[in-house]
Enzyme design. Structure first.
Site, PDB file in Angstrom:
ATOM      1  N   GLY A  91      75.409  42.527  33.975  1.00 26.46           N
ATOM      2  CA  GLY A  91      75.801  41.168  33.617  1.00 26.46           C
ATOM      3  C   GLY A  91      76.005  40.911  32.135  1.00 26.46           C
ATOM      4  O   GLY A  91      75.921  39.766  31.693  1.00 26.46           O
ATOM      5  N   LEU A 168      82.506  45.934  40.777  1.00 26.27           N
ATOM      6  CA  LEU A 168      82.856  47.321  41.083  1.00 26.27           C
ATOM      7  C   LEU A 168      83.494  47.524  42.446  1.00 26.27           C
ATOM      8  O   LEU A 168      83.668  48.674  42.868  1.00 26.27           O
ATOM      9  CB  LEU A 168      81.596  48.191  40.968  1.00 26.27           C
ATOM     10  CG  LEU A 168      80.907  48.191  39.609  1.00 26.27           C
ATOM     11  CD1 LEU A 168      79.675  49.083  39.636  1.00 26.27           C
ATOM     12  CD2 LEU A 168      81.868  48.620  38.508  1.00 26.27           C
ATOM     13  N   LEU A 170      86.624  46.758  45.351  1.00 27.37           N
ATOM     14  CA  LEU A 170      87.999  46.327  45.556  1.00 27.37           C
ATOM     15  C   LEU A 170      88.014  44.988  46.287  1.00 27.37           C
ATOM     16  O   LEU A 170      87.201  44.748  47.180  1.00 27.37           O
ATOM     17  CB  LEU A 170      88.760  47.372  46.363  1.00 27.37           C
ATOM     18  CG  LEU A 170      90.280  47.206  46.469  1.00 27.37           C
ATOM     19  CD1 LEU A 170      90.932  47.365  45.103  1.00 27.37           C
ATOM     20  CD2 LEU A 170      90.848  48.225  47.456  1.00 27.37           C
ATOM     21  N   ASN A 183      90.324  40.176  35.437  1.00 31.65           N
ATOM     22  CA  ASN A 183      89.355  41.251  35.252  1.00 31.65           C
ATOM     23  C   ASN A 183      89.458  41.753  33.821  1.00 31.65           C
ATOM     24  O   ASN A 183      90.509  41.632  33.175  1.00 31.65           O
ATOM     25  CB  ASN A 183      89.635  42.404  36.218  1.00 31.65           C
ATOM     26  CG  ASN A 183      88.616  43.522  36.093  1.00 31.65           C
ATOM     27  OD1 ASN A 183      87.409  43.266  36.027  1.00 31.65           O
ATOM     28  ND2 ASN A 183      89.078  44.766  36.047  1.00 31.65           N
ATOM     29  N   HIS A 185      88.750  45.334  31.621  1.00 31.19           N
ATOM     30  CA  HIS A 185      88.540  46.773  31.782  1.00 31.19           C
ATOM     31  C   HIS A 185      88.297  47.391  30.411  1.00 31.19           C
ATOM     32  O   HIS A 185      89.008  47.058  29.442  1.00 31.19           O
ATOM     33  CB  HIS A 185      89.771  47.410  32.432  1.00 31.19           C
ATOM     34  CG  HIS A 185      89.608  48.865  32.714  1.00 31.19           C
ATOM     35  ND1 HIS A 185      88.837  49.337  33.751  1.00 31.19           N
ATOM     36  CD2 HIS A 185      90.103  49.964  32.079  1.00 31.19           C
ATOM     37  CE1 HIS A 185      88.869  50.662  33.745  1.00 31.19           C
ATOM     38  NE2 HIS A 185      89.631  51.064  32.746  1.00 31.19           N
ATOM     39  N   ASP A 226      92.653  48.017  38.868  1.00 32.79           N
ATOM     40  CA  ASP A 226      93.109  47.947  37.465  1.00 32.79           C
ATOM     41  C   ASP A 226      94.626  48.024  37.331  1.00 32.79           C
ATOM     42  O   ASP A 226      95.146  48.556  36.350  1.00 32.79           O
ATOM     43  CB  ASP A 226      92.476  49.089  36.647  1.00 32.79           C
ATOM     44  CG  ASP A 226      90.961  49.114  36.754  1.00 32.79           C
ATOM     45  OD1 ASP A 226      90.355  48.036  36.764  1.00 32.79           O
ATOM     46  OD2 ASP A 226      90.388  50.222  36.838  1.00 32.79           O
ATOM     47  N   GLU A 255      85.629  43.415  23.815  1.00 30.09           N
ATOM     48  CA  GLU A 255      85.602  42.672  25.080  1.00 30.09           C
ATOM     49  C   GLU A 255      85.033  41.270  24.882  1.00 30.09           C
ATOM     50  O   GLU A 255      85.496  40.301  25.511  1.00 30.09           O
ATOM     51  CB  GLU A 255      84.749  43.414  26.111  1.00 30.09           C
ATOM     52  CG  GLU A 255      85.323  44.743  26.584  1.00 30.09           C
ATOM     53  CD  GLU A 255      84.432  45.377  27.644  1.00 30.09           C
ATOM     54  OE1 GLU A 255      84.048  44.673  28.595  1.00 30.09           O
ATOM     55  OE2 GLU A 255      84.108  46.569  27.506  1.00 30.09           O
TER      56      GLU A 255
END
Length: 284
Positions: A91, A168, A170, A183, A185, A226, A255
């Site tokens: 988290g 994590l 799909l 998202n 990455h 992704d 990020e």
């Protein structure tokens, strides 16, 4: 802050109506274009002087100071974006969003958190912030379709944007959520993405490839791993003595700025999907 760097076609907004754009760069000369409604009286010299003074002030800031600058321009009167944040692990990204919202630099509100693992450490961050957490255990479902339906049932109504934050699994995105699921990455997609590419594995792959630059990517989520349209990217160097851990730390610093910036663009209604491209608008 009205800070412009030396990048052609970069722009900033002054309030809701005046756009200042870098039109041309020749040597040390930068030519600006100013767009505004005819009803707005714009004094070009005052605009130039204001940007000059702000750039001088920005040059004196340390990196820590820059992180505290609100990403939303002055005059942002739109309501905060209502978020659902999806987590699977520690988290850290969720904690960053909570901190940015608390500091007033991210115009958003986290309505709920959905977690795919009942023992995820990130649940504690949501609980400490008083945010409700829903557990949808991936192991309890035989297929992606059933799992995805359960996740979006927990997301429920009253959410503008779904943010995957170390998620994590799909997901199948319902049609009504197209362009409303993001998202982040920890690499520069489309490289170093796909199934199984998360955490330490990503950074080890970057180091093994010999890349000298890495970074992060914020993208809309589609049906693949992704593979959705890219919203924005930030870069950082890969150093000769890097380990996966040191590179991960440097990428995460990017990020921490990239995700709030992308969410703010969404909140300001400045993102438009055109096929595989995301167009970042100067104004809604």
């Amino acid at each position: 802050m009205l800070v412009l760097s030396r990048h052609k076609e970069e722009s900033v907004m002054i309030g809701d109506e005046i756009e200042v754009r870098v039109v041309d760069i020749r040597g040390d000369k930068v030519r600006l274009g100013i767009n505004a409604p005819r009803s707005v009286n714009v004094h070009r010299r005052e605009v130039y002087d204001a940007i000059r003074d702000e750039n001088r002030a920005a040059a004196a800031l340390s990196p820590g100071d820059v992180a505290s600058v609100a990403p939303a321009p002055a005059g942002n009167s739109l309501p905060p974006a209502r978020l659902a944040v999806l987590i699977s692990g520690g988290g850290t990204t969720l904690k960053n969003l909570i901190d940015r919202i608390g500091a007033g630099t991210l115009p958003a509100r986290i309505e709920r958190v959905v977690c795919s693992r009942p023992d995820a450490a990130g649940i504690a961050h949501a609980t400490a912030a008083g945010i409700g957490v829903h557990i949808v255990d991936r192991k309890a479902f035989d297929d992606v379709a059933g799992f995805s339906r359960a996740v979006f049932e927990k997301i429920g109504a009253g959410v503008d944007l779904v943010c995957l934050a170390g998620w994590l699994s799909l997901l199948e995105v319902p049609a009504g959520y197209a362009g409303r699921v993001m998202n982040i990455h920890p690499a520069l997609l489309p490289s170093f993405g796909g199934r199984g590419m998360y955490g330490r594995r990503v950074h080890q792959a970057v180091l093994d490839s010999g890349c000298t630059v890495s970074g992060c990517t914020v993208h809309f989520v589609d049906e693949g791993y992704d593979t959705g349209p890219i919203i924005l990217q930030r870069t950082c160097p890969v150093l000769d003595d890097d380990t996966p851990q040191t590179l991960a730390h440097r990428v995460f610093e990017e990020e921490k700025q990239a995700y709030p910036a992308a969410i703010t663009l969404f909140q300001q209604r400045r993102l438009r999907l055109e096929g595989r491209r995301v167009i970042r608008l100067c104004s809604p």
